[in-house]
Design an enzyme around this catalytic site. Structure first.
Site, PDB file in Angstrom:
ATOM      1  N   HIS A 129     -10.985  -6.078  -5.882  1.00 44.10           N
ATOM      2  CA  HIS A 129     -10.614  -5.148  -4.827  1.00 44.10           C
ATOM      3  C   HIS A 129     -11.103  -5.681  -3.484  1.00 44.10           C
ATOM      4  O   HIS A 129     -12.048  -6.466  -3.425  1.00 44.10           O
ATOM      5  CB  HIS A 129     -11.277  -3.801  -5.143  1.00 44.10           C
ATOM      6  CG  HIS A 129     -11.384  -2.861  -4.002  1.00 44.10           C
ATOM      7  ND1 HIS A 129     -12.529  -2.757  -3.223  1.00 44.10           N
ATOM      8  CD2 HIS A 129     -10.522  -1.953  -3.505  1.00 44.10           C
ATOM      9  CE1 HIS A 129     -12.351  -1.825  -2.302  1.00 44.10           C
ATOM     10  NE2 HIS A 129     -11.142  -1.321  -2.447  1.00 44.10           N
TER      11      HIS A 129
ATOM     12  N   LYS B 104       0.867  -1.177   0.000  1.00 48.01           N
ATOM     13  CA  LYS B 104       0.000   0.000   0.000  1.00 48.01           C
ATOM     14  C   LYS B 104       0.906   1.231   0.000  1.00 48.01           C
ATOM     15  O   LYS B 104       1.606   1.510   0.971  1.00 48.01           O
ATOM     16  CB  LYS B 104      -0.918   0.007   1.211  1.00 48.01           C
ATOM     17  CG  LYS B 104      -1.981  -1.063   1.192  1.00 48.01           C
ATOM     18  CD  LYS B 104      -2.943  -0.927   0.023  1.00 48.01           C
ATOM     19  CE  LYS B 104      -3.889   0.240   0.206  1.00 48.01           C
ATOM     20  NZ  LYS B 104      -4.914   0.310  -0.895  1.00 48.01           N
TER      21      LYS B 104
END
Length: 375
Positions: free
Chosen positions: A295, A168
């Site tokens: 996702h 991330k």
């Protein structure tokens, strides 16, 4: 068979460790649950993103379903097709909660798993991605962070058997590049990805992308905002681009394809408004030669089971999906089987999961005390 009632509850569940992205750090997840009752005694469960705002919208949609058949999904979606127009993501999420609960009822009524209802399995296990964030190296200096996170990623892969790793990203572009280099050195054979959640500018995305080409990334996910920006990066960087931020509605599909903005589209049952919509997105991706993945918005067991059924029945979904399921410290359903970096697809009727109503009550009470978790 008719729908007679729908209960809506919001739950807060803790994560095992803090999770950091370019825009938040969170220690838990807020989700909205629905329990659908029918006159035949069958109960179906749904789960969707976010908390009280979505829950309130779900409650406003419930009267439209009372007295109708759970099989009549097309008519329900047609009646409510303007909800996402006025409410955006919240609208898609609210519709999906009820959509999934209907599918769970349909499966239980017919004795079929959701996977079989969607066309049958092309796979019975679904690999998931190891998710790495800067919170995994709390207290590290800028100089030491790449080494610390690479060691952490290597340990997660060794312990869990993951074949894909996703960092991330943050607004610290060159710091992310250094972390990715260290992870690639420690894990030369994994599928490696990074997702800054559109925190980079187009110039920074171009510079970072060119630096990252040598690392053989599986894809670069949403480095910068918008279809136009993504198309500029894709034209000059030799790394496939993935998105769940610039192509988020079917109206976005044609512009994204026409401008050559993306190579892989991240679908999501809860961001796209239900199971049939996600399957339709898969058909679009195959038709135009794009890859597809899923996702993760922090799904618990109910929502994860729906995602697994979609992946199990959809050939184009052949990558390790994003899933925060393994990061939760608890669940409201009996645990799904995770082994060798993959989740086993449930085979029982409907979603194939058993919900623990005591835990639903407990974590609903936590939300009532604490409110929705926002970071």
């Amino acid at each position: 068979m008719k729908i007679t009632a729908v209960d809506v509850q919001v739950v807060n569940l803790p994560l095992r460790n803090p999770f950091t992205s370019s825009f938040e750090t969170k220690t838990g997840e807020t989700r909205t649950l629905v329990r659908m009752h029918t006159d035949s005694g069958i109960v179906g469960w749904g789960e969707t993103m976010w908390g009280r705002p979505v829950a309130e919208l779900v409650r406003r949609l419930v009267p439209d379903l009372i007295g109708t058949s759970p099989f009549a999904l097309e008519a329900f979606h047609r009646r409510q097709h303007m909800v996402p127009f006025f409410h955006g993501y919240l609208g898609y999420a609210a519709i999906a909660a009820l959509d999934v609960a209907c599918w769970d009822v349909i499966g239980k009524a017919t004795g079929q798993s959701l996977t079989d209802l969607l066309g049958g399995p092309v796979r019975d296990e679904v690999p998931i991605t190891a998710l790495i964030t800067r919170a995994d190296a709390t207290g590290a200096t800028d100089a030491d962070r790449p080494r610390r996170l690479a060691e952490h990623a290597a340990q997660v892969v060794a312990d869990g058997g993951f074949t894909a790793v996703k960092l991330k990203g943050t607004k610290d572009v060159q710091g992310d590049v250094a972390i990715l280099r260290a992870i690639r050195e420690a894990l030369p054979d994994v599928q490696l990805r990074v997702d800054p959640n559109a925190a980079w500018s187009v110039p920074d995305s171009l510079r970072a992308g060119m630096q990252l080409e040598e690392l053989d990334l599986e894809y670069l996910e949403d480095p910068c905002p918008g279809i136009e920006g993504m198309s500029q990066v894709r034209a000059r960087v030799r790394i496939p681009l993935c998105t769940n931020m610039c192509l988020v509605r079917f109206e976005d599909f044609a512009p994204a394809v026409r401008l050559g903005a993306v190579d892989v589209v991240h679908g999501d049952v809860y961001k796209w408004g239900g199971i049939a919509a996600t399957k339709a997105l898969a058909a679009h991706c195959e038709t135009f030669g794009l890859g597809m993945n899923l996702h993760s918005g922090g799904e618990l067991g109910i929502a994860t089971a729906a995602h697994l059924a979609v992946v199990a029945s959809t050939p184009v979904l052949n990558r390790a999906i994003d899933s925060m399921y393994y990061l939760h410290a608890d669940d409201v359903a009996e645990p799904l089987e995770l082994s060798g970096g993959s989740l086993r697809v449930p085979t029982g009727p409907g979603l194939g999961v058993s919900v623990d109503e005591d835990k639903v009550g407990h974590y609903s009470a936590v939300n009532a005390r604490e409110g929705d978790l926002t970071g």
